[in-house]
Write a protein that holds these residues in place. Structure first.
Motif, PDB file in Angstrom:
ATOM      1  N   HIS A  52       0.874  -1.180   0.000  1.00 19.34           N
ATOM      2  CA  HIS A  52       0.000   0.000   0.000  1.00 19.34           C
ATOM      3  C   HIS A  52       0.904   1.222   0.000  1.00 19.34           C
ATOM      4  O   HIS A  52       1.822   1.317   0.817  1.00 19.34           O
ATOM      5  CB  HIS A  52      -0.904   0.000   1.234  1.00 19.34           C
ATOM      6  N   LYS A  54       0.232   4.401   0.601  1.00 18.58           N
ATOM      7  CA  LYS A  54      -0.300   5.608   1.238  1.00 18.58           C
ATOM      8  C   LYS A  54       0.594   6.221   2.313  1.00 18.58           C
ATOM      9  O   LYS A  54       0.397   7.361   2.695  1.00 18.58           O
ATOM     10  CB  LYS A  54      -1.653   5.296   1.847  1.00 18.58           C
ATOM     11  N   GLY A 100      -8.152   1.525  -3.107  1.00 22.10           N
ATOM     12  CA  GLY A 100      -8.458   0.852  -1.849  1.00 22.10           C
ATOM     13  C   GLY A 100      -9.647   1.355  -1.062  1.00 22.10           C
ATOM     14  O   GLY A 100      -9.952   0.816  -0.002  1.00 22.10           O
ATOM     15  N   LYS A 151     -14.712  -6.473  -0.170  1.00 20.12           N
ATOM     16  CA  LYS A 151     -14.058  -6.163   1.110  1.00 20.12           C
ATOM     17  C   LYS A 151     -14.794  -6.854   2.244  1.00 20.12           C
ATOM     18  O   LYS A 151     -16.015  -6.710   2.400  1.00 20.12           O
ATOM     19  CB  LYS A 151     -14.051  -4.644   1.316  1.00 20.12           C
ATOM     20  N   ARG A 158     -14.415  -0.839   9.858  1.00 22.85           N
ATOM     21  CA  ARG A 158     -14.250   0.339   9.004  1.00 22.85           C
ATOM     22  C   ARG A 158     -15.021   0.029   7.730  1.00 22.85           C
ATOM     23  O   ARG A 158     -16.230   0.143   7.708  1.00 22.85           O
ATOM     24  CB  ARG A 158     -12.770   0.637   8.767  1.00 22.85           C
ATOM     25  N   TYR A 187     -10.846  -9.300   0.113  1.00 21.44           N
ATOM     26  CA  TYR A 187      -9.787  -8.479   0.710  1.00 21.44           C
ATOM     27  C   TYR A 187     -10.200  -8.079   2.114  1.00 21.44           C
ATOM     28  O   TYR A 187     -11.344  -7.683   2.349  1.00 21.44           O
ATOM     29  CB  TYR A 187      -9.643  -7.225  -0.155  1.00 21.44           C
ATOM     30  N   HIS A 189      -8.611  -5.956   5.793  1.00 22.74           N
ATOM     31  CA  HIS A 189      -7.534  -5.164   6.393  1.00 22.74           C
ATOM     32  C   HIS A 189      -7.826  -5.066   7.888  1.00 22.74           C
ATOM     33  O   HIS A 189      -8.778  -4.404   8.280  1.00 22.74           O
ATOM     34  CB  HIS A 189      -7.493  -3.770   5.758  1.00 22.74           C
ATOM     35  N   TYR A 194      -3.501  -3.113  15.272  1.00 25.06           N
ATOM     36  CA  TYR A 194      -2.612  -2.141  15.920  1.00 25.06           C
ATOM     37  C   TYR A 194      -2.690  -2.237  17.445  1.00 25.06           C
ATOM     38  O   TYR A 194      -1.820  -1.741  18.143  1.00 25.06           O
ATOM     39  CB  TYR A 194      -2.958  -0.702  15.468  1.00 25.06           C
ATOM     40  N   SER A 235      -1.957  -6.018   7.229  1.00 26.66           N
ATOM     41  CA  SER A 235      -1.872  -4.713   7.884  1.00 26.66           C
ATOM     42  C   SER A 235      -0.443  -4.755   8.399  1.00 26.66           C
ATOM     43  O   SER A 235       0.161  -5.847   8.411  1.00 26.66           O
ATOM     44  CB  SER A 235      -2.858  -4.617   9.046  1.00 26.66           C
ATOM     45  N   THR A 236       0.121  -3.659   8.812  1.00 23.33           N
ATOM     46  CA  THR A 236       1.541  -3.738   9.180  1.00 23.33           C
ATOM     47  C   THR A 236       1.804  -4.681  10.366  1.00 23.33           C
ATOM     48  O   THR A 236       2.696  -5.509  10.279  1.00 23.33           O
ATOM     49  CB  THR A 236       2.145  -2.327   9.331  1.00 23.33           C
ATOM     50  N   PRO A 237       1.002  -4.645  11.455  1.00 22.34           N
ATOM     51  CA  PRO A 237       1.306  -5.599  12.534  1.00 22.34           C
ATOM     52  C   PRO A 237       1.187  -7.060  12.086  1.00 22.34           C
ATOM     53  O   PRO A 237       2.015  -7.888  12.473  1.00 22.34           O
ATOM     54  CB  PRO A 237       0.266  -5.256  13.611  1.00 22.34           C
ATOM     55  N   ALA A 259       0.385  -4.511   2.794  1.00 28.28           N
ATOM     56  CA  ALA A 259       0.768  -3.717   3.971  1.00 28.28           C
ATOM     57  C   ALA A 259       1.337  -2.401   3.479  1.00 28.28           C
ATOM     58  O   ALA A 259       1.808  -2.315   2.338  1.00 28.28           O
ATOM     59  CB  ALA A 259       1.808  -4.463   4.811  1.00 28.28           C
ATOM     60  N   GLY A 260       1.287  -1.379   4.352  1.00 32.48           N
ATOM     61  CA  GLY A 260       1.704  -0.061   3.899  1.00 32.48           C
ATOM     62  C   GLY A 260       2.681   0.672   4.803  1.00 32.48           C
ATOM     63  O   GLY A 260       3.646   1.269   4.347  1.00 32.48           O
TER      64      GLY A 260
HETATM   65  C1  LIG Z   1      -7.503  -0.957   2.502  1.00 31.68           C
HETATM   66  C2  LIG Z   1      -6.177  -0.915   3.173  1.00 31.68           C
HETATM   67  N1  LIG Z   1      -5.269  -1.842   2.864  1.00 31.68           N
HETATM   68  C3  LIG Z   1      -4.039  -1.835   3.426  1.00 31.68           C
HETATM   69  C4  LIG Z   1      -3.675  -0.875   4.344  1.00 31.68           C
HETATM   70  C5  LIG Z   1      -2.289  -0.874   4.914  1.00 31.68           C
HETATM   71  O1  LIG Z   1      -2.284  -1.028   6.288  1.00 31.68           O
HETATM   72  P1  LIG Z   1      -0.973  -0.799   7.147  1.00 31.68           P
HETATM   73  O2  LIG Z   1      -0.572   0.606   6.949  1.00 31.68           O
HETATM   74  O3  LIG Z   1      -1.338  -1.162   8.527  1.00 31.68           O
HETATM   75  O4  LIG Z   1       0.044  -1.731   6.591  1.00 31.68           O
HETATM   76  C6  LIG Z   1      -4.612   0.110   4.704  1.00 31.68           C
HETATM   77  C7  LIG Z   1      -4.284   1.129   5.685  1.00 31.68           C
HETATM   78  O5  LIG Z   1      -5.073   1.901   6.139  1.00 31.68           O
HETATM   79  C8  LIG Z   1      -5.890   0.086   4.091  1.00 31.68           C
HETATM   80  O6  LIG Z   1      -6.804   1.020   4.360  1.00 31.68           O
END
Ligand SMILES: Cc1ncc(COP(=O)(O)O)c(C=O)c1O
Length: 409
Positions: A52, A54, A100, A151, A158, A187, A189, A194, A235-237, A259-260
């Motif tokens: 990801h 972002k 996303g 999703k 969320r 998918y 997330h 966290y 997700s990152t964790p 993961a982002g």
């Molecule tokens: C749809 C989606 N996928 C992946 C991620 C990446 O999550 P993370 O930053 O915990 O790795 C996010 C983060 O908000 C997300 O909204």
């Protein structure tokens, strides 16, 4: 106009201490180590990977996350991120992007335009979004079905449908019979990961993610064809413990990790105990502008819009890197107040990286007007979004490159 945006390149070759303030410092060695760990993990597991973009939203970090083209797909949360990533399409290192957010009417025309450059996948979690796609197709006389991820909400509340919702099989049916969408996969997330504080807890959430998408994908059994369904988790964790993944997927499913935040990490990630303080790649540089001995506090020129109001078990909004008992305890827009705010988490931090401070330290002994302080921040994704240029440093904190993030929406 932001000063760094106009002048960043003139700081190349200079030490961090000479940078304008507030500014965002990225450690390239830490970024490289963090990205390589996950690239190695997914390679060992033989699963696909979709970073990801972002968090740091720039070409250089995205290229690094993709392993320089070893992986060729991303998730983006804004149209601006996708437009920015087109440079990597031109370099021949990126083929596909998942937008996303659940699809909106405003995003569709832009995404349609972007399909000329790369494959776009949409995120769907409501039947009404298929109405939207049908109506868009009839207006734009498009005959191509959008590939979509459905999703699934595995507990973060969320986006997404929960697996036991009667609306989920209806949505799948609707997509299966629609000419404007086709199921690419499922998918989830787990944003709530966290809150994990141990590897075992994060592994349990990872397992929940896998079970969540696999059981949703089972609704497709007996469906249209023999196609492969992608089940995407992460997700990152949970990515930080992906190496512990066990079990075999049902036939016809392909496991993908997304993961982002992981190239950057931050205090929220350190609080999970899955990464060390030294794995944080982002710091903010600020000036000490004033000292207040009567209240044992100091004022720095980094406030809410340089740091963000995110929090974690680490006290305050940011922590001084070499004196972690001092943190930003209050903020206004452009002011931060440094105060003594020791906690259990801080002690763990001090054990790992040390501190120049000791119990009962007075503000006037710790800081002087004119000092520069480096701060670890709570949530890199939000803090980075507020800076126009990143100063990229080597292991000696000398600026070697400057990177410009993709701003806006
Ligand atoms: C749809 C989606 N996928 C992946 C991620 C990446 O999550 P993370 O930053 O915990 O790795 C996010 C983060 O908000 C997300 O909204």
């Amino acid at each position: 106009m932001d000063y760094s945006l106009q002048n960043h390149a003139s700081y190349i070759g200079r030490p961090v201490s000479e940078l304008p303030t507030p500014s965002l410092i990225l450690s390239k060695p830490v970024l490289e180590r963090n990205t390589q760990i996950l690239l190695d993990d997914v390679k060992r597991l033989g699963i696909t990977f979709r970073p990801h973009v972002k968090t740091l939203k720039c070409t250089e970090v995205t290229r690094m996350m993709l392993g320089d083209g070893e992986h060729r797909q991303i998730v983006a949360s804004t149209i601006s991120e996708i437009r920015g990533a087109l440079d990597l399409v031109k370099e021949g290192k990126l083929d596909e992007c998942l937008y996303g957010l659940p699809i909106s009417a405003s995003a569709l025309p832009h995404l349609q335009d972007l399909t000329k450059s790369l494959k776009i996948i949409l995120m769907i979690d409501s039947e009404q979004q298929i109405d939207l796609l049908d109506s868009f197709a009839s207006k734009s006389s498009s005959t191509v079905a959008w590939p979509v991820f459905i999703k699934i909400d595995v507990g973060s509340k969320r986006a997404g449908m929960v697996n036991d919702s009667p609306s989920l099989p209806k949505l799948i049916q609707r997509i299966e019979s629609s000419s404007s969408a086709s199921v690419h996969g499922f998918y989830c997330h787990a944003g709530h990961s966290y809150a994990c504080r141990t590897e075992d807890a994060a592994t349990a959430v990872l397992q929940t993610e896998v079970e969540g998408v696999v059981s949703a994908a089972r609704f497709l059994v007996g469906g249209k064809s023999e196609r492969k369904i992608v089940v995407s988790v992460g997700s990152t964790p949970t990515a930080h413990v992906v190496r512990r993944l066990q079990g075999v997927l049902p036939e016809g499913m392909e496991l993908e990790l997304h993961a982002g935040n992981y190239p950057a990490n931050d205090l929220q990630q350190v609080a999970t105990s899955l990464v060390e303080p030294t794995q944080q790649a982002v710091r903010i540089l600020a000036d000490v502008c004033s000292i207040y001995p009567e209240r044992n506090e100091a004022l720095i020129n980094a406030g809410t819009v340089a740091l963000s109001k995110e929090t974690s078990e680490f006290p305050g909004y940011a922590v001084v890197t070499d004196r972690p008992q001092w943190s930003v305890v209050r903020m206004a827009q452009e002011h931060g107040i440094l105060g003594w705010a020791d906690s259990n988490q801080t002690s763990r931090f001090v054990e790992k990286v040390g501190s120049k401070s000791s119990e009962g330290e007075k503000i006037e002994s710790a800081f002087t007007v004119g000092d520069k302080v480096l701060l670890y921040i709570q949530h890199a994704c939000i803090t980075a979004a507020m800076h126009f240029a990143y100063y990229v440093v080597d292991g000696d904190d000398i600026v070697r490159e400057t990177w410009i993030p993709w701003k806006g929406w």
